[in-house]
Structures are given as structure tokens and as C-alpha cells.
Design a protein around this motif. Structure first.
Motif, PDB file in Angstrom:
ATOM      1  N   THR A  63       0.733  -1.190  -0.005  1.00 28.48           N
ATOM      2  CA  THR A  63       0.063   0.072  -0.017  1.00 28.48           C
ATOM      3  C   THR A  63       0.819   1.324   0.002  1.00 28.48           C
ATOM      4  N   ILE A  64       0.823   2.151  -1.094  1.00 31.01           N
ATOM      5  CA  ILE A  64       1.673   3.098  -1.201  1.00 31.01           C
ATOM      6  C   ILE A  64       1.060   4.526  -0.825  1.00 31.01           C
ATOM      7  N   VAL A  65       1.060   5.537  -0.003  1.00 27.79           N
ATOM      8  CA  VAL A  65       0.820   6.860  -0.207  1.00 27.79           C
ATOM      9  C   VAL A  65       1.767   7.837  -0.742  1.00 27.79           C
ATOM     10  N   LEU A  66       1.692   8.549  -1.770  1.00 27.74           N
ATOM     11  CA  LEU A  66       2.739   9.382  -2.203  1.00 27.74           C
ATOM     12  C   LEU A  66       2.232  10.853  -2.466  1.00 27.74           C
ATOM     13  N   SER A  67       3.077  11.809  -1.892  1.00 29.50           N
ATOM     14  CA  SER A  67       2.377  13.111  -1.956  1.00 29.50           C
ATOM     15  C   SER A  67       3.245  13.712  -3.442  1.00 29.50           C
ATOM     16  N   THR A  68       2.600  14.713  -4.139  1.00 30.34           N
ATOM     17  CA  THR A  68       3.281  15.182  -5.394  1.00 30.34           C
ATOM     18  C   THR A  68       2.592  16.647  -5.567  1.00 30.34           C
ATOM     19  N   HIS A  69       3.441  17.179  -6.622  1.00 33.14           N
ATOM     20  CA  HIS A  69       2.705  18.399  -7.093  1.00 33.14           C
ATOM     21  C   HIS A  69       2.591  18.122  -8.534  1.00 33.14           C
ATOM     22  N   ILE A  70       2.897  17.143  -9.040  1.00 37.91           N
ATOM     23  CA  ILE A  70       2.904  16.779 -10.530  1.00 37.91           C
ATOM     24  C   ILE A  70       1.733  15.751 -10.748  1.00 37.91           C
ATOM     25  N   LEU A  71       0.790  16.575 -11.381  1.00 33.41           N
ATOM     26  CA  LEU A  71      -0.379  15.694 -11.586  1.00 33.41           C
ATOM     27  C   LEU A  71      -0.250  14.588 -12.615  1.00 33.41           C
ATOM     28  N   GLN A  72       0.574  14.605 -13.626  1.00 29.05           N
ATOM     29  CA  GLN A  72       1.125  13.670 -14.401  1.00 29.05           C
ATOM     30  C   GLN A  72       1.746  12.593 -13.877  1.00 29.05           C
ATOM     31  N   GLU A  73       2.367  12.596 -12.962  1.00 25.16           N
ATOM     32  CA  GLU A  73       2.768  11.811 -11.784  1.00 25.16           C
ATOM     33  C   GLU A  73       1.620  10.475 -11.391  1.00 25.16           C
ATOM     34  N   VAL A  74       0.562  11.449 -11.053  1.00 23.88           N
ATOM     35  CA  VAL A  74      -0.554  10.734 -10.487  1.00 23.88           C
ATOM     36  C   VAL A  74      -1.270   9.699 -11.428  1.00 23.88           C
ATOM     37  N   THR A  75      -1.479  10.469 -12.783  1.00 21.19           N
ATOM     38  CA  THR A  75      -2.056   9.605 -13.710  1.00 21.19           C
ATOM     39  C   THR A  75      -0.953   8.440 -14.059  1.00 21.19           C
ATOM     40  N   SER A  76       0.174   8.623 -14.144  1.00 27.09           N
ATOM     41  CA  SER A  76       1.051   7.461 -14.618  1.00 27.09           C
ATOM     42  C   SER A  76       1.325   6.227 -13.673  1.00 27.09           C
ATOM     43  N   VAL A  77       1.263   6.900 -12.249  1.00 26.69           N
ATOM     44  CA  VAL A  77       1.685   5.830 -11.245  1.00 26.69           C
ATOM     45  C   VAL A  77       0.453   5.423 -10.310  1.00 26.69           C
TER      46      VAL A  77
END
Lengths: 255, 241
Positions: free
Chosen positions: B183-197
Motif C-alpha cells: 500500500t503506497i501513499v505518495l504526495s506530489t505536485h505533479i499531476l502527470q505523476e498521479v496519472t502515470s503511477v
């Protein structure tokens, strides 16, 4: 147990891959060696002069004139240098933000505190052992009493271990290493000298003499092992470690 | 599984996070989104047990992080916002230290350290002092440290920050490959990262959870809008609340 040792090992690696440990150890050896040299040279001059005075020479004692003054001088050097050794232990974790790792790993606060304490104690032991060659050298020439020398070392060790425990507490209070070092040095010096108050007031004289480092160390360097002195050092160390623990517990709510 | 129950954190009178409830099922890769200062880091710090919440509970695999900290922390790999590295240590001694504390010894420790070194691509710098590493390598050492001991839960605060484009792709692929079993929680500001991961998202603003769910479900709710549109609309809505 394993976790404490993992912490201690990490701290020792950091001590010895930065200049800290080398500087503290070598400055201790320089200062203690210098004091020892002056004291023992003075003693040998005295003994030459005493050569034609049998009464005087029978009262010359290596233990009295060399070891006791040496141990109390070395104690002052420890007071000066050990805060430098302990100042980084928690302050630097805070400043480098590594405490975010330390406090989220499966470790208890007790393991972290004891591990760090042990690392500094190991450096203290190295410092004391390194003085042994010259301190024990006169034993090859003449026959001083061995017991007071050993209790003198015990005294230095207990005193140093108490300083370390207080320095650890000082380091847990701040993220500034200099503040930690100055704070522990000043408070330890005050505790050392607090018996001075007994010269000017009779109020709580016994208590003041008891909490001061001074008398307790004196006994040990003279070869007198009193359980009250040992209990003093052990309790002082435990209080220091406990205060550190309390600081860590309270800070959990504020980060 | 990660569960947050009414997680609340006040710093004095300043509210950082308020009544945050969420349940992240096993095998989810959750993208944690929100503007700077929205409470992402504070939430992650409460989930990992670094910060004690003012109110509420964080539960990792059924273990309350405050009541059973040692057992719960064993299950978490955590990469804080600023990678927690000891500059004086060599990469390998640092990883060995973390491995030992996570309860790995002897042959297991050696294998695990070697595994994360190759997963994070640290072979070339394993014997260098952390002080002398570039920002990208430091970030990767931080990731490697989190992977030690194969924790069931990974909490990564901006894992790809400071990496070059090639490194970003490598780390994203790595995170993706870890999903499913973890189970992974990752914070980011890059929306593209969210779509790809990621397969799920949580959007947080001013300390409140505004959107939470599988990406497709959230998108459906917004009439198949793009992630960017959803984010902007959620944030502006959250600001009014």
C-alpha cells in the motif's frame, strides 16, 4: 539491545568520520599530558632536593603529590571537552532533519537515548585509556600505591559519564550545537562549584555539598570508595538520561 | 491497509489538519494532492508516528501507531520531505544502519541492502560519503532506505523531487512495480505523476480532505474531467468551506 548497539555504532561512525572525536581525544591528551608533565617534573625536582633530608624524603609520596593533583586537573579538562562531544547527539539530528527517520524507525526513545549515551561513553573510555601509558609509567621505577590510581580512574570515568548524560540532555533541548555545548558546560561548572555557597551561608550546607561534583570526586581520587559517592554519580547519570527522555516525549506533541 | 480516523492536528491555535478520515485498501497506490501548506506533510507525519495527532488515530495494518508503535513502524517505509541522511556516513553504512534497526541481521541484512542499492540504482555511489552526493542521488538513498525490509506500507513525501527526467521515470516505474503487494501513499505536485503511477487520489486543502477515491470514480463524479480540472475545482471549493 541490538537496536541500542546499532545506534551506538552509527554515532561512533559519525564521531570518527568527522573531526569531532579526533579533536576531543587529542586535545584531552595534550592538556592532560601537559599537566602530568609539569606535575611530575616538579615532583622529581622536589625529590632531588629531598635527597639529603631523610625526614622530608620519607614524607614524599607519588600518590599525594602526583596522582591526586593530576586526577583533579584531568577532571577539569573533561568538564571542558565532554560538552563538545555530546553537543551534536540530538541537536544535529534535529538540524539535519534526520530525527524524522530516527523517530519513525521501530525504535523506542530509551533505545535511542542509551545508544547515543553509550557512543559518547566509548569515546570517554578511549580518552582515559590513552593516558594509561604515562600514568602507569612510574610503576616501573618505584612503588606507588596502586589502589588510589585505579579509584582515581574510576572517579574520572564516573564523572565523565555524568557529564555525558547531562550533555545529552542539553543537546535534546536545542537544534544549535553551540547552545547545547555552552549550556551543558555552564551548568556543569555551576554544579561543580556550588559548594562555594557553604563558605558564605550555612543554609542547606550539607545538601549543597552533596549535589556538588567536587567532594565526590575528591574522595575517589584519594582512594576512598564510598558508596554514597558511587550512588551520587549513578543517580546524576540516571537523572540526566531521564530528563532527556522527558524532553523527547514532550517534543513528540510539538513537531 | 492504512486507516485515518478523525486525524486532527493543531499547532497552538493554528489548524494544520482537521478531522481527516480515509481508508486506503491493500495494494492501492494513492496520490496525495493539495497546495503547499494544505497539510499533506503533517498527515503523513501522523500516519508514520512522527507527529502525535491532537485528536484521532492512525492505523497501519490494524495496528494503532500510538498504541503499538514498534509493531506498526516495522511495517512502514517512510521517505520524509527532506531525505533524512547522515552526511558523514557512506551510503552503504547508512543503509546497513537502517537495516539493522529494522531488525535485519547477518545474511538477510546483506541481501536486503544489496537489493535496495540495485533497485534505487546506487551501485556506483555505495561507497561514497552521503555528503558528496548530488541531490538526485541523495533522494534515491532516501528512497532506498524506505524500501529496506520490504515494508507493507510505503509513505513517500514528494519522492521524485530533485530528480532529473530519466531518474523520475526510473523511480516512477519502481514505485509502480511495488504496487499490488504494497500500500503506497505518495504526495506530489505533479499531476502527470498521479496519472502515470497512482490508481487512487486524495485531495486535501486547508487541512480538510476534499476528494478521495479511485481515479476513475472521482473523474466520473466530475463528468470525466481531466485531473487538472478536478484539482482546481476541488481546491477552490475547499477554500470556501
Amino acid at each position: 539491545m541490538r537496536n541500542m548497539w546499532a545506534i551506538a555504532k552509527k554515532e561512533l561512525k559519525i564521531y570518527f568520520s568527522s573531526p569531532t572525536a579526533y579533536i576531543v581525544i587529542s586535545l584531552f591528551l595534550l592538556l592532560a599530558g601537559f599537566m602530568y608533565y609539569v606535575i611530575i617534573s616538579n615532583f622529581s625536582l622536589l625529590s632531588i632536593r629531598a635527597g639529603n633530608n631523610p625526614y622530608f624524603s620519607s614524607h614524599l609520596s607519588l600518590n599525594q603529590s602526583v596522582y591526586i593533583p593530576f586526577f583533579s586537573n584531568a577532571a577539569v579538562v573533561l568538564l571542558l571537552l565532554l560538552p563538545i562531544l555530546t553537543m551534536r547527539l540530538f541537536a544535529e539530528e534535529k538540524r539535519q532533519r534526520t530525527e524524522e527517520l530516527l523517530f519513525t524507525l521501530p525504535l523506542t526513545n530509551t533505545q535511542i537515548i542509551i545508544g547515543k549515551y553509550l557512543a559518547a561513553v566509548v569515546v570517554l573510555i578511549i580518552m582515559l585509556v590513552a593516558t594509561a601509558p604515562y600514568v602507569f609509567y612510574p610503576f616501573f621505577i618505584t612503588k606507588p600505591e596502586l589502589a588510589p590510581v585505579l579509584t582515581g580512574y574510576l572517579g574520572l570515568f564516573l564523572l565523565g559519564a555524568s557529564f555525558i548524560s547531562f550533555g545529552l540532555f542539553a543537546s535534546s533541548l536545542t537544534e544549535n550545537q553551540i547552545v547545547a555545548a555552552v549550556f551543558s558546560f555552564a551548568i556543569l561548572l555551576l554544579l561543580w562549584l556550588i559548594y562555594w555557597l557553604t563558605y558564605v551561608t550555612s543554609f542547606m550546607g550539607g545538601f549543597l555539598r552533596f549535589i556538588s561534583f567536587f567532594g565526590h570526586f575528591d574522595n575517589l581520587s584519594k582512594g576512598v570508595v564510598d558508596t554514597a559517592d558511587l550512588a551520587y554519580y549513578v543517580s546524576f547519570t540516571l537523572v540526566g538520561l531521564f530528563l532527556t527522555y522527558a524532553v523527547l516525549e514532550v517534543r513528540r506533541w510539538w513537531r | 491497509m492504512i486507516r485515518a480516523e478523525n486525524l486532527t492536528k493543531y499547532y497552538g491555535t493554528v489548524k494544520a489538519v482537521e478531522n481527516l478520515n480515509m481508508e486506503v485498501p491493500d495494494g492501492t497506490i494513492l496520490g496525495f494532492l493539495g497546495p503547499n501548506g494544505a497539510g499533506k506533510t503533517t498527515t503523513m507525519r501522523m500516519l508514520t508516528g512522527y507527529t502525535t495527532p491532537t485528536k484521532g488515530r492512525a492505523i497501519i495494518e490494524g495496528l494503532d501507531i500510538l498504541k503499538e508503535p514498534l509493531r506498526a513502524k516495522k511495517l512502514i517505509g517512510y521517505l520524509p520531505e527532506i531525505p533524512p541522511l547522515y552526511p558523514e556516513l557512506k551510503v552503504s553504512s547508512f543503509l546497513n544502519f537502517v537495516a539493522e534497526v529494522k531488525g535485519l541481521h547477518g545474511k538477510r541484512k546483506k541481501q536486503e541492502v544489496e537489493r535496495v542499492i540495485s533497485q534505487a540504482g546506487l551501485e556506483k555511489v555505495a561507497l561514497r560519503r552521503i555528503r558528496n552526493l548530488s541531490k538526485g542521488y541523495r533522494q534515491r538513498v532516501g528512497i532506498a532506505q524506505a524500501l529496506l525490509g520490504e515494508p507493507k506500507v510505503l509513505i513517500l513525501d514528494e519522492p521524485t523531487i530533485g530528480l532529473d527526467p530519466k531518474e523520475i521515470v526510473d523511480i516512477r516505474n519502481l514505485i509502480k512495480s511495488l504496487g499490488g503487494e504494497r500500500t503506497i501513499v505518495l504526495s506530489t505536485h505533479i499531476l502527470q505523476e498521479v496519472t502515470s503511477v497512482c490508481d487512487s487520489i486524495a485531495i486535501i486543502n486547508e487541512g480538510r480532505l476534499i476528494e478521495f477515491g479511485k481515479i476513475e470514480e472521482v473523474q466520473e463524479k466530475y463528468g470525466s474531467a481531466s485531473l487538472e480540472e478536478i484539482y482546481i475545482s476541488a481546491i477552490s471549493r475547499g477554500g470556501e468551506a
